[in-house]
Design a protein around this motif. Structure first.
Motif, PDB file in Angstrom:
ATOM      1  N   GLY A 141       0.820  -1.214   0.000  1.00  6.53           N
ATOM      2  CA  GLY A 141       0.000   0.000   0.000  1.00  6.53           C
ATOM      3  C   GLY A 141       0.847   1.254   0.000  1.00  6.53           C
ATOM      4  N   GLY A 142       1.869   1.283   0.848  1.00  6.17           N
ATOM      5  CA  GLY A 142       2.768   2.432   0.873  1.00  6.17           C
ATOM      6  C   GLY A 142       3.492   2.614  -0.442  1.00  6.17           C
ATOM      7  N   ALA A 143       3.931   1.499  -1.048  1.00  2.00           N
ATOM      8  CA  ALA A 143       4.634   1.569  -2.334  1.00  2.00           C
ATOM      9  C   ALA A 143       3.715   2.089  -3.433  1.00  2.00           C
ATOM     10  CB  ALA A 143       5.175   0.191  -2.705  1.00  2.00           C
ATOM     11  N   GLY A 154     -10.285  -1.561 -11.903  1.00  2.49           N
ATOM     12  CA  GLY A 154      -9.107  -1.032 -11.217  1.00  2.49           C
ATOM     13  C   GLY A 154      -7.939  -0.886 -12.163  1.00  2.49           C
ATOM     14  N   ASP A 155      -7.764  -1.865 -13.035  1.00  2.00           N
ATOM     15  CA  ASP A 155      -6.716  -1.824 -14.050  1.00  2.00           C
ATOM     16  C   ASP A 155      -6.944  -0.649 -15.001  1.00  2.00           C
ATOM     17  OD1 ASP A 155      -4.722  -2.365 -15.836  1.00  2.00           O
ATOM     18  OD2 ASP A 155      -5.409  -4.355 -16.374  1.00  2.00           O
ATOM     19  N   ILE A 156      -8.173  -0.496 -15.454  1.00  2.00           N
ATOM     20  CA  ILE A 156      -8.493   0.576 -16.404  1.00  2.00           C
ATOM     21  C   ILE A 156      -8.358   1.951 -15.743  1.00  2.00           C
ATOM     22  CG2 ILE A 156     -10.444   1.626 -17.638  1.00  2.00           C
ATOM     23  CD1 ILE A 156     -11.249  -1.214 -18.464  1.00  2.00           C
ATOM     24  N   TRP A 157      -8.740   2.043 -14.482  1.00  2.00           N
ATOM     25  CA  TRP A 157      -8.612   3.317 -13.766  1.00  2.00           C
ATOM     26  C   TRP A 157      -7.153   3.751 -13.712  1.00  2.00           C
ATOM     27  CZ3 TRP A 157     -10.382   4.203  -7.965  1.00  2.00           C
ATOM     28  CH2 TRP A 157     -10.380   5.579  -7.693  1.00  2.00           C
ATOM     29  N   ASP A 163       4.682   3.359 -17.271  1.00  2.00           N
ATOM     30  CA  ASP A 163       4.613   2.471 -16.113  1.00  2.00           C
ATOM     31  C   ASP A 163       4.639   3.315 -14.844  1.00  2.00           C
ATOM     32  OD1 ASP A 163       4.677   0.039 -17.609  1.00  2.00           O
ATOM     33  OD2 ASP A 163       6.844   0.278 -17.840  1.00  2.00           O
ATOM     34  N   SER A 164       4.036   2.775 -13.786  1.00  2.00           N
ATOM     35  CA  SER A 164       4.022   3.518 -12.522  1.00  2.00           C
ATOM     36  C   SER A 164       5.418   3.607 -11.920  1.00  2.00           C
ATOM     37  CB  SER A 164       3.056   2.861 -11.531  1.00  2.00           C
ATOM     38  OG  SER A 164       3.432   1.531 -11.253  1.00  2.00           O
ATOM     39  N   LEU A 210       1.911  -0.732  -8.702  1.00  2.00           N
ATOM     40  CA  LEU A 210       0.561  -0.403  -9.141  1.00  2.00           C
ATOM     41  C   LEU A 210       0.200  -1.122 -10.427  1.00  2.00           C
ATOM     42  CD1 LEU A 210      -0.134   3.412  -8.552  1.00  2.00           C
ATOM     43  CD2 LEU A 210      -1.534   1.474  -7.815  1.00  2.00           C
ATOM     44  N   ASP A 211       1.146  -1.225 -11.347  1.00  2.00           N
ATOM     45  CA  ASP A 211       0.878  -1.905 -12.611  1.00  2.00           C
ATOM     46  C   ASP A 211       0.524  -3.369 -12.390  1.00  2.00           C
ATOM     47  OD1 ASP A 211       1.514   0.394 -14.120  1.00  2.00           O
ATOM     48  OD2 ASP A 211       3.646  -0.050 -13.910  1.00  2.00           O
TER      49      ASP A 211
END
Length: 262
Positions: free
Chosen positions: A43-45, A209-212, A224-225, A236-237
């Protein structure tokens, strides 16, 4: 697209996935604080990556918000349930205040991320290992089926303006795979055939979630994130779909709508 180009990213994806699976299985099996800390770190990452994408010039701010998110999630371990929601939302709002011009984008996604992480830990701690495995299996099966069906069959794009690689063939294959996972877990979880329907909804939430995340990256002009995970980009990816699936599963559980846990 040639065959080599089409499958060129498969090897690093599989190696990274294998490493993540080994670590994930160990933490899932141990449960308790071991699983919780792993989820809090993710979550932090993810909030760190989101902050870097939105405000790349403020790397110190991104690190601080990642640490804040980890601390907020860790605090939920010892807080009463009613206090968790305002705490996590406050952490998201505090971060949004440091994102001029992108407050809503950051605030909503950060809040969803933190709530999904909390839901995953709560599900493991309160409902048990098998329910978390069900959520993971639904999201992974959806992703794998979508990847191979999309690469193999192609066809019309699902939402080309936001996620140009996703196809209807891959999307539908993901729903079918999710339903199969639901049927497979229905007996052992005592949930009945309705779990197959719920699994498709969780799969759809994962796809959203992926599309968001894809929408955010397209708006920011980011591919890429981050580059933390070879073949997958950033945390995130890799876990954006898991966020959507976990968030919906947690909401259904909270409202007594998960068959077998109601």
């Amino acid at each position: 697209m040639s065959g080599a180009a089409r499958w060129g990213d498969l090897a690093p994806r599989l190696i990274s996935a294998a490493v993540m699976i080994v670590i994930g299985v160990i933490e899932l099996w141990l449960g308790g604080i071991f699983f919780a800390v792993g989820v809090w770190l993710l979550g932090g990452a993810m909030v760190w990556e989101l902050s870097r994408m939105i405000a790349p010039e403020a790397r110190g701010t991104a690190l601080a918000l990642g640490v804040l998110s980890f601390a907020a999630l860790a605090a939920t371990w010892v807080m009463p349930g009613l206090m968790v929601l305002p705490l996590l939302l406050a952490a998201a709002v505090a971060g949004a205040g440091r994102m001029p011009g992108r407050q809503v984008t950051f605030g909503l996604f950060a809040a969803a991320t933190l709530l999904a992480c909390y839901a995953m830990v709560s599900l493991r701690d309160g409902a048990g290992l098998l329910w978390v495995l069900w959520v993971i299996a639904v999201v992974v099966a959806t992703d794998v089926a979508g990847y191979f069906a999309g690469r193999s069959f192609g066809g019309p794009k699902f939402w080309p303006a936001i996620s140009p690689k996703k196809t209807w063939s891959g999307t539908i294959a993901g729903w079918v795979a999710a339903a199969g996972v639901g049927f497979a877990f229905a007996g052992v979880l005592g949930a009945g055939a309705w779990l197959a329907v719920v699994s498709v909804l969780v799969a759809l939430a994962g796809q959203m979630g992926d599309i968001w995340e894809s929408w955010i990256k397209r708006r920011l002009g980011v591919k890429d994130s981050s580059n933390l995970i070879p073949g997958h980009g950033g945390v995130l990816d890799r876990f954006d779909a898991m966020l959507g699936g976990a968030l919906l599963a947690g909401l259904l559980w909270a409202f007594g709508l998960l068959p077998g846990l109601a």
